[in-house]
Design a protein around this motif. Structure first.
Motif, PDB file in Angstrom:
ATOM      1  N   HIS A   1       6.569  35.216  80.390  1.00 15.28           N
ATOM      2  CA  HIS A   1       5.148  34.963  80.389  1.00 15.28           C
ATOM      3  C   HIS A   1       5.027  33.601  80.269  1.00 15.28           C
ATOM      4  O   HIS A   1       4.874  32.984  79.299  1.00 15.28           O
ATOM      5  N   PRO A   2       4.480  32.859  81.337  1.00 18.91           N
ATOM      6  CA  PRO A   2       4.245  31.510  81.219  1.00 18.91           C
ATOM      7  C   PRO A   2       2.880  31.275  80.488  1.00 18.91           C
ATOM      8  O   PRO A   2       1.880  31.926  81.145  1.00 18.91           O
ATOM      9  N   MET A   3       2.743  30.675  79.837  1.00 24.13           N
ATOM     10  CA  MET A   3       1.274  30.424  78.897  1.00 24.13           C
ATOM     11  C   MET A   3       0.692  29.366  79.727  1.00 24.13           C
ATOM     12  O   MET A   3       0.304  28.310  79.094  1.00 24.13           O
ATOM     13  N   ALA A   4       0.296  29.585  80.889  1.00 27.57           N
ATOM     14  CA  ALA A   4      -0.459  28.517  81.797  1.00 27.57           C
ATOM     15  C   ALA A   4      -1.190  29.128  82.930  1.00 27.57           C
ATOM     16  O   ALA A   4      -1.028  30.332  83.033  1.00 27.57           O
ATOM     17  N   GLY A   5      -2.378  28.538  83.067  1.00 31.68           N
ATOM     18  CA  GLY A   5      -3.126  29.134  84.196  1.00 31.68           C
ATOM     19  C   GLY A   5      -4.353  28.427  84.270  1.00 31.68           C
ATOM     20  O   GLY A   5      -4.643  27.545  83.787  1.00 31.68           O
ATOM     21  N   SER A   6      -5.438  29.410  84.923  1.00 33.29           N
ATOM     22  CA  SER A   6      -6.777  28.774  85.356  1.00 33.29           C
ATOM     23  C   SER A   6      -7.712  30.076  85.601  1.00 33.29           C
ATOM     24  O   SER A   6      -7.320  31.096  85.669  1.00 33.29           O
ATOM     25  N   ASP A   7      -8.941  29.733  85.251  1.00 33.18           N
ATOM     26  CA  ASP A   7      -9.967  30.629  85.884  1.00 33.18           C
ATOM     27  C   ASP A   7      -9.926  30.669  87.342  1.00 33.18           C
ATOM     28  O   ASP A   7     -10.590  31.797  87.782  1.00 33.18           O
ATOM     29  N   LYS A   8      -9.180  29.882  88.044  1.00 36.54           N
ATOM     30  CA  LYS A   8      -9.151  29.803  89.475  1.00 36.54           C
ATOM     31  C   LYS A   8      -8.019  30.849  89.922  1.00 36.54           C
ATOM     32  O   LYS A   8      -6.951  30.942  89.008  1.00 36.54           O
ATOM     33  N   SER A   9      -8.181  31.285  91.091  1.00 38.78           N
ATOM     34  CA  SER A   9      -7.035  31.927  91.908  1.00 38.78           C
ATOM     35  C   SER A   9      -6.690  31.476  93.391  1.00 38.78           C
ATOM     36  O   SER A   9      -7.551  30.949  93.958  1.00 38.78           O
ATOM     37  N   GLY A  10      -5.537  31.842  93.469  1.00 41.57           N
ATOM     38  CA  GLY A  10      -5.160  31.556  94.919  1.00 41.57           C
ATOM     39  C   GLY A  10      -4.131  30.235  95.153  1.00 41.57           C
ATOM     40  O   GLY A  10      -4.021  29.549  94.228  1.00 41.57           O
ATOM     41  N   ALA A  11      -3.324  30.271  95.938  1.00 41.89           N
ATOM     42  CA  ALA A  11      -2.246  29.237  96.060  1.00 41.89           C
ATOM     43  C   ALA A  11      -2.936  28.033  96.404  1.00 41.89           C
ATOM     44  O   ALA A  11      -2.336  26.990  95.885  1.00 41.89           O
ATOM     45  N   GLU A  12      -4.429  27.863  96.831  1.00 38.83           N
ATOM     46  CA  GLU A  12      -4.669  26.506  97.034  1.00 38.83           C
ATOM     47  C   GLU A  12      -5.214  25.920  95.840  1.00 38.83           C
ATOM     48  O   GLU A  12      -5.479  24.619  95.846  1.00 38.83           O
ATOM     49  N   HIS A  13      -5.185  26.464  94.768  1.00 34.04           N
ATOM     50  CA  HIS A  13      -5.393  25.970  93.395  1.00 34.04           C
ATOM     51  C   HIS A  13      -4.034  25.583  92.607  1.00 34.04           C
ATOM     52  O   HIS A  13      -3.978  25.174  91.533  1.00 34.04           O
ATOM     53  N   SER A  14      -2.746  26.098  93.162  1.00 32.08           N
ATOM     54  CA  SER A  14      -1.613  25.566  92.547  1.00 32.08           C
ATOM     55  C   SER A  14      -1.363  24.375  92.426  1.00 32.08           C
ATOM     56  O   SER A  14      -1.869  23.413  93.202  1.00 32.08           O
ATOM     57  N   VAL A  15      -0.607  23.972  91.500  1.00 33.88           N
ATOM     58  CA  VAL A  15      -0.212  22.529  90.917  1.00 33.88           C
ATOM     59  C   VAL A  15       1.262  22.535  90.476  1.00 33.88           C
ATOM     60  O   VAL A  15       1.657  23.351  89.607  1.00 33.88           O
ATOM     61  N   ALA A  16       2.032  21.478  90.878  1.00 30.64           N
ATOM     62  CA  ALA A  16       3.401  21.464  90.395  1.00 30.64           C
ATOM     63  C   ALA A  16       3.756  21.378  88.885  1.00 30.64           C
ATOM     64  O   ALA A  16       4.599  21.628  88.474  1.00 30.64           O
ATOM     65  N   ASN A  17       2.663  20.815  88.242  1.00 33.34           N
ATOM     66  CA  ASN A  17       2.989  20.421  86.976  1.00 33.34           C
ATOM     67  C   ASN A  17       2.182  21.486  85.925  1.00 33.34           C
ATOM     68  O   ASN A  17       1.930  21.244  84.593  1.00 33.34           O
ATOM     69  N   LEU A  18       1.767  22.518  86.690  1.00 27.78           N
ATOM     70  CA  LEU A  18       1.111  23.801  85.653  1.00 27.78           C
ATOM     71  C   LEU A  18       2.080  24.123  84.508  1.00 27.78           C
ATOM     72  O   LEU A  18       1.330  24.391  83.396  1.00 27.78           O
ATOM     73  N   PHE A  19       3.034  24.113  84.409  1.00 27.06           N
ATOM     74  CA  PHE A  19       4.034  24.670  83.412  1.00 27.06           C
ATOM     75  C   PHE A  19       4.489  23.396  82.499  1.00 27.06           C
ATOM     76  O   PHE A  19       5.096  23.627  81.656  1.00 27.06           O
ATOM     77  N   GLN A  20       4.249  22.148  83.260  1.00 25.08           N
ATOM     78  CA  GLN A  20       4.652  20.988  82.168  1.00 25.08           C
ATOM     79  C   GLN A  20       4.186  20.896  80.698  1.00 25.08           C
ATOM     80  O   GLN A  20       2.808  21.037  80.469  1.00 25.08           O
ATOM     81  N   ASP A  21       4.941  21.075  79.828  1.00 28.02           N
ATOM     82  CA  ASP A  21       4.846  21.109  78.441  1.00 28.02           C
ATOM     83  C   ASP A  21       3.988  22.286  77.986  1.00 28.02           C
ATOM     84  O   ASP A  21       3.300  22.084  76.850  1.00 28.02           O
ATOM     85  N   ARG A  22       3.903  23.201  78.709  1.00 29.28           N
ATOM     86  CA  ARG A  22       3.295  24.663  78.330  1.00 29.28           C
ATOM     87  C   ARG A  22       4.351  25.553  77.828  1.00 29.28           C
ATOM     88  O   ARG A  22       5.536  25.364  78.297  1.00 29.28           O
ATOM     89  N   VAL A  23       3.986  26.237  76.967  1.00 29.04           N
ATOM     90  CA  VAL A  23       5.110  27.098  76.253  1.00 29.04           C
ATOM     91  C   VAL A  23       5.184  28.575  77.489  1.00 29.04           C
ATOM     92  O   VAL A  23       4.181  29.017  77.877  1.00 29.04           O
ATOM     93  N   THR A  24       6.486  29.053  77.717  1.00 27.24           N
ATOM     94  CA  THR A  24       6.755  30.088  78.281  1.00 27.24           C
ATOM     95  C   THR A  24       7.431  31.201  77.333  1.00 27.24           C
ATOM     96  O   THR A  24       8.352  30.570  76.830  1.00 27.24           O
ATOM     97  N   ILE A  25       6.925  32.071  77.011  1.00 25.40           N
ATOM     98  CA  ILE A  25       7.574  33.174  76.425  1.00 25.40           C
ATOM     99  C   ILE A  25       8.775  34.088  76.879  1.00 25.40           C
ATOM    100  O   ILE A  25       8.127  34.613  78.234  1.00 25.40           O
TER     101      ILE A  25
END
Length: 285
Positions: free
Chosen positions: A126-150
């Motif tokens: 479970h990557p502890m990263a996200g947004s209130d937005k949805s859809g591939a158009e809101h994707s970013v390559a650094n979404l998981f940078q320095d974020r915890v994944t369990i």
């Protein structure tokens, strides 16, 4: 050389699209195949660079994949994995990005489809990263940078597959923590699920006639209330017990705050404000 020759992503929305962007940016996979129900959305995700190709045929999509990442709503993860396992090539590792873990992991590790394939491995994450937005158009390559994944291994988890999944998330920039599925669900009920409920209730309690008077404080506090309702229905119902316990603990604190404010015991409720500020300062921006 890429860590994986081919990864398949089931569900190329915000999380799946960001996984694909990061995997391509950091050369984690030579080929990233997106799997979804809408060819139009998959084509858009491909134009955005999230995937190298897309298909609505999930059997074709997982064919040849070293790693499959399931990024669907939590209630569909188990049936999807059970359905795909018989068609995976030997050695395939399957992981997910579900926000709850115990029900998913427990069910899959007792599933006949999983137990029948000793050469296909499931590891919950479970990557502890996200947004209130949805859809591939809101994707970013650094979404998981320095974020915890369990990552949530159990006794039945293949240790080589576990290490591979851990390395995968680290390759996308995550800091990986490992804990049991039960510990995960109890923890995220406090840090993620309860905050969403409170943000939503705060927004709901504000009279519509007063919304024009809201400013950055209200906006910052209620931002996550804009999240997808069906997604959150599934999260809250699959983690109901832990969320209820978290809400009970919050209610005690709220009751103590209200009682001290009502009684004019300013030092008590100021102490709670200080504790809140201290914890927020630790987390930072």
């Amino acid at each position: 050389m890429p860590e994986f020759q081919q990864i398949a992503i089931l569900g190329v929305g915000l999380i799946g699209g960001s996984i694909g962007l990061a995997a391509r940016k950091y050369n984690v996979a030579a080929k990233v195949v997106g799997i979804g129900r809408s060819q139009e959305k998959l084509s858009r995700a491909q134009r955005l660079g999230c995937i190298t190709e897309g298909t609505t045929d999930w059997q074709a999509g997982i064919r040849g994949a070293d790693l499959v990442v399931v990024c669907s709503p939590v209630e569909s993860i188990v049936p999807m994995v059970e359905q795909m396992v018989p068609f995976c090539q030997p050695g395939t590792i399957i992981t997910d990005a579900g926000s709850t873990k115990q029900e998913i992991v427990d069910t899959l590790h007792t599933s006949e489809s999983i137990r029948g394939r000793k050469d296909v491995y499931f590891v919950g994450s479970h990557p502890m990263a996200g947004s209130d937005k949805s859809g591939a158009e809101h994707s970013v390559a650094n979404l998981f940078q320095d974020r915890v994944t369990i990552v949530t291994p159990v006794a039945e988890t293949d240790r080589t597959a576990q290490a591979t999944v851990r390395k995968f998330w680290e390759s996308l920039g995550s800091t990986v923590m490992e804990m049991s599925p039960a510990q995960h669900d109890a923890s995220v009920a406090v840090t993620s699920h309860m905050p969403h409920v409170i943000a939503a209730l705060l927004a709901a309690s504000t009279p519509e006639a007063m919304l024009s008077l809201t400013s950055t404080g209200w906006g910052d506090t209620t931002r996550i209330a804009a999240g997808d309702i069906e997604l959150w229905r599934q999260i809250l119902t699959t983690n109901r017990g832990h969320v209820l316990q978290s809400l009970a603990n919050f209610e005690k604190l709220l009751t103590a705050f209200r009682a001290s404010l009502e009684a004019g015991q300013d030092e008590h409720w100021i102490k709670l404000l200080k504790q809140g500020k201290h914890h927020r300062d630790i987390v930072g921006s």
